[in-house]
Design a protein around this motif. Structure first.
Motif, PDB file in Angstrom:
ATOM      1  N   LEU A   1       0.827  -1.200   0.000  1.00  0.00           N
ATOM      2  CA  LEU A   1       0.000   0.000   0.000  1.00  0.00           C
ATOM      3  C   LEU A   1       0.864   1.254   0.000  1.00  0.00           C
ATOM      4  O   LEU A   1       1.873   1.335   0.699  1.00  0.00           O
ATOM      5  CB  LEU A   1      -0.911   0.018   1.225  1.00  0.00           C
ATOM      6  CG  LEU A   1      -2.017  -1.040   1.283  1.00  0.00           C
ATOM      7  CD1 LEU A   1      -2.753  -0.942   2.611  1.00  0.00           C
ATOM      8  CD2 LEU A   1      -2.985  -0.887   0.112  1.00  0.00           C
ATOM      9  N   SER A   2       0.452   2.230  -0.783  1.00  0.00           N
ATOM     10  CA  SER A   2       1.135   3.527  -0.803  1.00  0.00           C
ATOM     11  C   SER A   2       0.164   4.602  -1.258  1.00  0.00           C
ATOM     12  O   SER A   2      -0.902   4.313  -1.799  1.00  0.00           O
ATOM     13  CB  SER A   2       2.357   3.496  -1.714  1.00  0.00           C
ATOM     14  OG  SER A   2       1.979   3.227  -3.053  1.00  0.00           O
ATOM     15  N   LYS A   3       0.567   5.840  -1.064  1.00  0.00           N
ATOM     16  CA  LYS A   3      -0.282   6.967  -1.444  1.00  0.00           C
ATOM     17  C   LYS A   3      -0.134   7.326  -2.920  1.00  0.00           C
ATOM     18  O   LYS A   3      -1.080   7.827  -3.531  1.00  0.00           O
ATOM     19  CB  LYS A   3       0.047   8.176  -0.568  1.00  0.00           C
ATOM     20  CG  LYS A   3      -0.180   7.932   0.916  1.00  0.00           C
ATOM     21  CD  LYS A   3       0.308   9.096   1.757  1.00  0.00           C
ATOM     22  CE  LYS A   3       0.157   8.802   3.242  1.00  0.00           C
ATOM     23  NZ  LYS A   3       0.708   9.907   4.089  1.00  0.00           N
ATOM     24  N   GLN A   4       1.067   7.111  -3.459  1.00  0.00           N
ATOM     25  CA  GLN A   4       1.329   7.444  -4.864  1.00  0.00           C
ATOM     26  C   GLN A   4       2.229   6.354  -5.455  1.00  0.00           C
ATOM     27  O   GLN A   4       2.843   5.566  -4.718  1.00  0.00           O
ATOM     28  CB  GLN A   4       2.028   8.795  -4.994  1.00  0.00           C
ATOM     29  CG  GLN A   4       1.327   9.944  -4.272  1.00  0.00           C
ATOM     30  CD  GLN A   4       0.286  10.650  -5.128  1.00  0.00           C
ATOM     31  OE1 GLN A   4       0.545  11.616  -5.814  1.00  0.00           O
ATOM     32  NE2 GLN A   4      -0.953  10.161  -5.047  1.00  0.00           N
ATOM     33  N   ILE A   5       2.327   6.348  -6.777  1.00  0.00           N
ATOM     34  CA  ILE A   5       3.100   5.331  -7.485  1.00  0.00           C
ATOM     35  C   ILE A   5       4.069   6.016  -8.448  1.00  0.00           C
ATOM     36  O   ILE A   5       3.712   6.985  -9.126  1.00  0.00           O
ATOM     37  CB  ILE A   5       2.186   4.401  -8.315  1.00  0.00           C
ATOM     38  CG1 ILE A   5       1.235   3.621  -7.406  1.00  0.00           C
ATOM     39  CG2 ILE A   5       3.008   3.454  -9.185  1.00  0.00           C
ATOM     40  CD1 ILE A   5       1.829   2.420  -6.749  1.00  0.00           C
ATOM     41  N   ILE A   6       5.291   5.492  -8.517  1.00  0.00           N
ATOM     42  CA  ILE A   6       6.229   5.877  -9.579  1.00  0.00           C
ATOM     43  C   ILE A   6       6.596   4.620 -10.354  1.00  0.00           C
ATOM     44  O   ILE A   6       7.079   3.639  -9.768  1.00  0.00           O
ATOM     45  CB  ILE A   6       7.504   6.531  -9.020  1.00  0.00           C
ATOM     46  CG1 ILE A   6       7.184   7.893  -8.401  1.00  0.00           C
ATOM     47  CG2 ILE A   6       8.547   6.694 -10.120  1.00  0.00           C
ATOM     48  CD1 ILE A   6       8.400   8.587  -7.787  1.00  0.00           C
ATOM     49  N   VAL A   7       6.363   4.645 -11.657  1.00  0.00           N
ATOM     50  CA  VAL A   7       6.748   3.534 -12.536  1.00  0.00           C
ATOM     51  C   VAL A   7       8.118   3.860 -13.127  1.00  0.00           C
ATOM     52  O   VAL A   7       8.276   4.847 -13.844  1.00  0.00           O
ATOM     53  CB  VAL A   7       5.714   3.320 -13.658  1.00  0.00           C
ATOM     54  CG1 VAL A   7       6.138   2.174 -14.563  1.00  0.00           C
ATOM     55  CG2 VAL A   7       4.330   3.049 -13.064  1.00  0.00           C
ATOM     56  N   ALA A   8       9.095   3.025 -12.813  1.00  0.00           N
ATOM     57  CA  ALA A   8      10.473   3.261 -13.260  1.00  0.00           C
ATOM     58  C   ALA A   8      11.048   1.981 -13.845  1.00  0.00           C
ATOM     59  O   ALA A   8      12.169   1.577 -13.530  1.00  0.00           O
ATOM     60  CB  ALA A   8      11.322   3.749 -12.085  1.00  0.00           C
ATOM     61  N   THR A   9      10.265   1.360 -14.710  1.00  0.00           N
ATOM     62  CA  THR A   9      10.621   0.035 -15.205  1.00  0.00           C
ATOM     63  C   THR A   9      11.518   0.049 -16.430  1.00  0.00           C
ATOM     64  O   THR A   9      11.877  -1.009 -16.947  1.00  0.00           O
ATOM     65  CB  THR A   9       9.341  -0.754 -15.532  1.00  0.00           C
ATOM     66  OG1 THR A   9       8.458   0.081 -16.292  1.00  0.00           O
ATOM     67  CG2 THR A   9       8.633  -1.186 -14.266  1.00  0.00           C
ATOM     68  N   GLY A  10      11.894   1.221 -16.911  1.00  0.00           N
ATOM     69  CA  GLY A  10      12.823   1.293 -18.041  1.00  0.00           C
ATOM     70  C   GLY A  10      12.308   0.545 -19.244  1.00  0.00           C
ATOM     71  O   GLY A  10      11.150   0.672 -19.635  1.00  0.00           O
ATOM     72  N   GLY A  11      13.176  -0.276 -19.819  1.00  0.00           N
ATOM     73  CA  GLY A  11      12.769  -1.101 -20.952  1.00  0.00           C
ATOM     74  C   GLY A  11      11.966  -2.302 -20.526  1.00  0.00           C
ATOM     75  O   GLY A  11      11.587  -3.127 -21.352  1.00  0.00           O
ATOM     76  N   GLY A  12      11.725  -2.434 -19.228  1.00  0.00           N
ATOM     77  CA  GLY A  12      10.926  -3.542 -18.732  1.00  0.00           C
ATOM     78  C   GLY A  12      11.783  -4.687 -18.253  1.00  0.00           C
ATOM     79  O   GLY A  12      13.013  -4.629 -18.228  1.00  0.00           O
ATOM     80  N   LEU A  13      11.129  -5.756 -17.847  1.00  0.00           N
ATOM     81  CA  LEU A  13      11.807  -6.970 -17.422  1.00  0.00           C
ATOM     82  C   LEU A  13      12.195  -7.745 -18.670  1.00  0.00           C
ATOM     83  O   LEU A  13      11.345  -8.224 -19.416  1.00  0.00           O
ATOM     84  CB  LEU A  13      10.885  -7.824 -16.543  1.00  0.00           C
ATOM     85  CG  LEU A  13      11.371  -9.226 -16.216  1.00  0.00           C
ATOM     86  CD1 LEU A  13      12.708  -9.169 -15.483  1.00  0.00           C
ATOM     87  CD2 LEU A  13      10.351  -9.964 -15.384  1.00  0.00           C
ATOM     88  N   PHE A  14      13.489  -7.884 -18.887  1.00  0.00           N
ATOM     89  CA  PHE A  14      13.965  -8.583 -20.062  1.00  0.00           C
ATOM     90  C   PHE A  14      14.591  -9.910 -19.664  1.00  0.00           C
ATOM     91  O   PHE A  14      15.515  -9.944 -18.849  1.00  0.00           O
ATOM     92  CB  PHE A  14      14.995  -7.745 -20.814  1.00  0.00           C
ATOM     93  CG  PHE A  14      14.389  -6.597 -21.576  1.00  0.00           C
ATOM     94  CD1 PHE A  14      14.032  -6.740 -22.895  1.00  0.00           C
ATOM     95  CD2 PHE A  14      14.169  -5.382 -20.955  1.00  0.00           C
ATOM     96  CE1 PHE A  14      13.470  -5.684 -23.601  1.00  0.00           C
ATOM     97  CE2 PHE A  14      13.614  -4.320 -21.642  1.00  0.00           C
ATOM     98  CZ  PHE A  14      13.268  -4.474 -22.975  1.00  0.00           C
ATOM     99  N   ASN A  15      14.094 -10.984 -20.218  1.00  0.00           N
ATOM    100  CA  ASN A  15      14.688 -12.295 -20.026  1.00  0.00           C
ATOM    101  C   ASN A  15      15.412 -12.688 -21.300  1.00  0.00           C
ATOM    102  O   ASN A  15      14.889 -12.497 -22.408  1.00  0.00           O
ATOM    103  CB  ASN A  15      13.622 -13.338 -19.700  1.00  0.00           C
ATOM    104  CG  ASN A  15      13.141 -13.217 -18.278  1.00  0.00           C
ATOM    105  OD1 ASN A  15      13.900 -12.818 -17.404  1.00  0.00           O
ATOM    106  ND2 ASN A  15      11.885 -13.546 -18.033  1.00  0.00           N
TER     107      ASN A  15
END
Length: 346
Positions: free
Chosen positions: A107-121
């Motif tokens: 749980l949080s009050k706000q969200i920051i999405v910092a996933t860059g190019g994403g999860l790369f396998n």
């Protein structure tokens, strides 16, 4: 469950700097990453030199990770690793509930999405082989060049990474082979030309057909390859095998229709220069964010991070200053400055 001011999804350069800057603004942070360690995609090039981070002379990826992590943890954010976020949503209490693929919630009050190019396998060879080879001498990346010293190394791939590693390994390995399914390399022209003019043994129009183990069954001893142009097979003995044929992107939570992001090229989150997105209370920073004038450098990610944190601070406390005082005039660093002085000057 502890409610944080911010949940940061992604522990690369953008996420780490956001965690640091949020600490400067007295905001509590939870930093979540899919990998087992922080640093993001910089882990893909630990020994390569990075020249374009402001005020830092050429620094290796590994050293940059160490420094980013040290800075990012300055204000003791909660760190959650090996956790893949699948979605988040607003609760009745106007909080964000972030959900992982294992069912954990945060749980949080706000969200920051910092996933860059994403999860790369890393993409794997389309073959049946023992998974323990990847713990032995089958690699999808090069972490330490000296590991390959004086060895016979076979690299599979034709992109920038494969060509770069071939050129680099020629300086330490005993012998380097590069196997590519085509004769056209998807790599920078200068590096490709350098490779063709080197001592590397290049196999074009060639595919790996079989991995052959040693007598113990623990290591790959050789590979059988097929030259499709000549229509014949060949056995290549090796000490180390590096497979670099691309990555699969598994980032998908921002495609959730309930989140109503505006996406560019079906991936990047469209937002503003202040890191705002179409979802109120959710900010995007680093490579995942797109806006007019976007700078896709680590320096640009740091700027995005500061903007996002400043917007969050004002959203949670409208009486707050628009920006944090710079560190040279910020009382939060008084004790830390004294510690540094005692360590370095006394």
């Amino acid at each position: 469950m502890t409610v944080k001011d911010i949940t940061i999804i992604g522990g690369g350069p953008a996420g780490l700097y956001a965690a640091f800057y949020a600490g400067m603004r007295d905001l509590t942070v939870r930093l979540i990453d899919t990998q087992k360690s922080l640093g993001g995609k910089v882990h893909f090039y630990p020994e390569k030199l990075i020249w374009d981070v402001g005020a830092l002379p050429a620094v290796t990826g590994a050293k940059l990770i160490d420094q980013m992590v040290e800075q990012g943890l300055t204000f003791d954010p909660e760190v959650v690793l090996n956790t893949k976020i699948t979605t988040f949503e607003k609760t009745e209490d106007h909080l964000f509930e972030t959900v992982s693929d294992s069912g954990d919630t945060f749980l949080s009050k706000q969200i920051i999405v910092a996933t860059g190019g994403g999860l790369f396998n890393p993409k794997r060879l389309p073959l049946q082989y023992a998974s323990h080879f990847e713990e032995a001498n089958l690699h999808h990346n090069v972490y330490r060049l000296n590991h390959f010293k004086d060895k016979k190394v076979v690299i599979v791939g034709g992109g920038n990474s494969a060509v770069d590693w071939a050129n680099d390994l020629l300086e330490v390995a005993g012998e380097v082979h590069l196997i590519h399914r085509s004769e056209t390399f998807k790599a920078h022209e200068f590096n490709t030309r350098k490779l063709w003019n080197s001592d590397a043994i290049i196999h074009t129009h060639t595919l790996v057909k079989e991995l052959i183990p040693d007598s113990s069954g623990q290591y790959i001893q050789s590979i059988r390859v097929r030259n499709n142009q000549a229509d014949h097979d060949e056995l290549i003995e090796l000490d180390e095998l590096i497979v670099n044929i691309g990555f699969d992107n598994e980032l998908n939570f921002h495609h959730n229709p309930a989140l109503k992001f505006n996406l560019k090229d079906d991936y990047y989150i469209e937002g503003s220069s202040r890191a705002e997105t179409a979802v109120e209370g959710v900010y995007a920073i680093g490579d995942i964010l797109d806006f007019e004038g976007k700078v896709r450098l680590i320096a640009g990610a740091y700027n995005d991070a500061a903007n996002a944190v400043n917007q969050i601070k004002l959203a949670l406390d409208p009486t707050a200053e628009e920006k944090a005082p710079v560190s040279s005039h910020n009382d939060k660093f008084n004790d830390k400055n004294q510690e540094k002085k005692e360590r370095y000057y006394l």
